[in-house]
Design an enzyme around this catalytic site. Structure first.
Site, PDB file in Angstrom:
ATOM      1  N   SER A   7       8.449   4.393  -6.657  1.00  0.00           N
ATOM      2  CA  SER A   7       7.468   4.732  -5.623  1.00  0.00           C
ATOM      3  C   SER A   7       8.176   5.036  -4.318  1.00  0.00           C
ATOM      4  CB  SER A   7       6.504   3.563  -5.415  1.00  0.00           C
ATOM      5  OG  SER A   7       5.788   3.779  -4.215  1.00  0.00           O
ATOM      6  N   HIS A  32       6.599   8.517  -8.048  1.00  0.00           N
ATOM      7  CA  HIS A  32       5.264   8.036  -7.695  1.00  0.00           C
ATOM      8  C   HIS A  32       5.080   8.223  -6.188  1.00  0.00           C
ATOM      9  CE1 HIS A  32       1.708   5.469  -8.360  1.00  0.00           C
ATOM     10  NE2 HIS A  32       2.004   4.900  -7.196  1.00  0.00           N
ATOM     11  N   ASP A  34       2.531   7.760  -3.076  1.00  0.00           N
ATOM     12  CA  ASP A  34       1.348   7.021  -2.631  1.00  0.00           C
ATOM     13  C   ASP A  34       0.734   7.697  -1.415  1.00  0.00           C
ATOM     14  OD1 ASP A  34       1.216   4.637  -4.387  1.00  0.00           O
ATOM     15  OD2 ASP A  34       3.252   4.339  -3.632  1.00  0.00           O
ATOM     16  N   MET A  36      -2.169   7.456   1.332  1.00  0.00           N
ATOM     17  CA  MET A  36      -3.060   6.456   1.948  1.00  0.00           C
ATOM     18  C   MET A  36      -3.703   7.036   3.198  1.00  0.00           C
ATOM     19  SD  MET A  36      -0.704   3.068   1.675  1.00  0.00           S
ATOM     20  CE  MET A  36       0.156   2.635   0.161  1.00  0.00           C
ATOM     21  N   HIS A  65      -0.730   9.165  -6.386  1.00  0.00           N
ATOM     22  CA  HIS A  65      -1.678   8.055  -6.393  1.00  0.00           C
ATOM     23  C   HIS A  65      -2.467   8.113  -5.085  1.00  0.00           C
ATOM     24  CE1 HIS A  65      -2.121   3.344  -6.345  1.00  0.00           C
ATOM     25  NE2 HIS A  65      -3.268   3.947  -6.506  1.00  0.00           N
ATOM     26  N   MET A  67      -4.946   6.857  -2.582  1.00  0.00           N
ATOM     27  CA  MET A  67      -5.697   5.677  -2.116  1.00  0.00           C
ATOM     28  C   MET A  67      -6.485   6.123  -0.895  1.00  0.00           C
ATOM     29  SD  MET A  67      -2.651   2.966  -2.764  1.00  0.00           S
ATOM     30  CE  MET A  67      -1.488   4.312  -2.842  1.00  0.00           C
ATOM     31  N   MET A 136      -3.852  -1.586 -10.778  1.00  0.00           N
ATOM     32  CA  MET A 136      -3.183  -2.114  -9.585  1.00  0.00           C
ATOM     33  C   MET A 136      -2.984  -3.615  -9.768  1.00  0.00           C
ATOM     34  SD  MET A 136      -2.468   0.251  -7.373  1.00  0.00           S
ATOM     35  CE  MET A 136      -1.801  -0.956  -6.237  1.00  0.00           C
ATOM     36  N   GLY A 141      -2.052  -0.759  -0.671  1.00  0.00           N
ATOM     37  CA  GLY A 141      -1.849  -0.524   0.754  1.00  0.00           C
ATOM     38  C   GLY A 141      -0.413  -0.706   1.207  1.00  0.00           C
ATOM     39  N   GLY A 143       3.856  -1.836   0.027  1.00  0.00           N
ATOM     40  CA  GLY A 143       4.878  -2.203  -0.930  1.00  0.00           C
ATOM     41  C   GLY A 143       5.330  -3.636  -0.692  1.00  0.00           C
ATOM     42  N   ASP A 174       1.097  -0.850 -11.331  1.00  0.00           N
ATOM     43  CA  ASP A 174       1.601  -0.561  -9.983  1.00  0.00           C
ATOM     44  C   ASP A 174       1.409  -1.777  -9.086  1.00  0.00           C
ATOM     45  OD1 ASP A 174       2.351   0.586  -7.577  1.00  0.00           O
ATOM     46  OD2 ASP A 174       0.683   2.024  -7.507  1.00  0.00           O
ATOM     47  N   GLY A 176       4.261  -4.990  -7.335  1.00  0.00           N
ATOM     48  CA  GLY A 176       4.939  -6.264  -7.560  1.00  0.00           C
ATOM     49  C   GLY A 176       5.787  -6.330  -8.816  1.00  0.00           C
TER      50      GLY A 176
HETATM   51  C1  DX5 Z   1       0.811  -0.003  -3.181  1.00  0.00           C
HETATM   52  C2  DX5 Z   1       1.308   1.247  -3.842  1.00  0.00           C
HETATM   53  C3  DX5 Z   1       2.490   1.031  -4.696  1.00  0.00           C
HETATM   54  C4  DX5 Z   1       3.688   0.463  -3.971  1.00  0.00           C
HETATM   55  C5  DX5 Z   1       4.299  -0.513  -4.917  1.00  0.00           C
HETATM   56  O1  DX5 Z   1      -0.456   0.171  -2.681  1.00  0.00           O
HETATM   57  O2  DX5 Z   1       0.295   1.844  -4.637  1.00  0.00           O
HETATM   58  O3  DX5 Z   1       2.843   2.204  -5.419  1.00  0.00           O
HETATM   59  O4  DX5 Z   1       4.653   1.407  -3.586  1.00  0.00           O
HETATM   60  O5  DX5 Z   1       5.332  -1.163  -4.251  1.00  0.00           O
HETATM   61  P1  DX5 Z   1       6.049  -2.427  -4.876  1.00  0.00           P
HETATM   62  O6  DX5 Z   1       6.672  -1.963  -6.181  1.00  0.00           O
HETATM   63  O7  DX5 Z   1       7.072  -2.788  -3.834  1.00  0.00           O
HETATM   64  O8  DX5 Z   1       5.015  -3.477  -5.093  1.00  0.00           O
HETATM   65 ZN    ZN Z   2       0.969   3.485  -6.040  1.00  0.00          ZN
END
Ligand code: DX5
Ligand code: ZN
Length: 217
Positions: A7, A32, A34, A36, A65, A67, A136, A141, A143, A174, A176
């Site tokens: 990501s 990936h 993201d 937002m 992705h 959001m 999820m 929101g 990382g 996606d 953690g």
């Molecule tokens: C969070 C994103 C993820 C994020 C994951 O809302 O959708 O794609 O980048 O980050 P990690 O892998 O650090 O949890």
């Molecule tokens: Zn994501």
């Protein structure tokens, strides 16, 4: 083979082309991305222009992705910018089936995502329309959050739903995911794993992708 999707959210945005090349060299399968909007989630990232600009410097499939609220307003711009997968949130629109069908009609992979509060059962009536289900495993929101343990149950439920109803659909996780929990998570039957901080938070993302791959073999 499990697909690895780094990501870019955790990449250094000032060196993003270099960081994309690094994970590609390490054998990443997808990128990936993201998106937002500061409304569906309390954070802002980037829009279709940067996806189009990045498209010119990478041959990896782009796993977008979204959001964002009202995703139907923007999916075409991301498709035209070069997205290979467009995933939006079930919670962000009252007309998910129509949007999945529209994305499919544009010949890209149509993905649906659910946040930790949404049961997998909410996908029962639209699973036939999905090319990808993204579970999820953190609240979207940001990382670097911790994997929510209940997600293991949801991944198994999603795997069972997909196997029973639409085996061609891919299952993605996606949030953690890291070297410590990767194998247990993949054992639930996921096809694609997103990892942000666990890859871009390390000094050598290429080597980290290789390390993650070796954990899966
Ligand atoms: C969070 C994103 C993820 C994020 C994951 O809302 O959708 O794609 O980048 O980050 P990690 O892998 O650090 O949890
Ligand atoms: Zn994501």
């Amino acid at each position: 083979m499990t697909l690895i999707a780094p990501s870019l959210l955790s990449a250094d945005f000032a060196r993003v082309a270099e960081q994309m090349k690094s994970v590609a060299d390490g054998g990443a399968d997808w990128l990936h991305i993201d998106v937002m909007d500061g409304r569906f989630v309390p954070n802002l990232t980037w829009g279709p222009k940067i996806v189009g600009d990045l498209r010119r410097v990478s041959t990896l499939p782009f796993d977008c992705h979204l959001m964002i609220v009202e995703p139907e307003r923007y999916v075409d711009e991301f498709i035209e910018a070069g997205a290979d997968t467009v995933t939006f949130h079930l919670e962000a629109t009252p007309h998910a089936q129509r949007l999945l069908a529209h994305i499919r009609s544009r010949k890209v992979r149509a993905g649906i995502s659910i946040t930790p509060q949404t049961p997998v059962a909410m996908l029962v009536d639209i699973i036939d329309d999905c090319d990808l289900v993204l579970i999820m495993s953190v609240n979207p929101g940001f990382g670097g959050q911790s994997f929510l343990p209940r997600s293991m149950v949801k991944l198994r439920e999603a795997r069972a739903l997909i196997d029973a109803r639409n085996p061609a659909c891919l299952l993605e996780v996606d949030g953690g995911v890291n070297a410590n929990n990767l194998r247990d998570i993949v054992a639930t039957g996921v096809d694609a794993v997103v990892m942000g901080s666990a890859i871009f938070g390390t000094p050598d993302p290429a080597a980290t992708v290789r390390d993650m791959r070796s954990l899966l073999s």
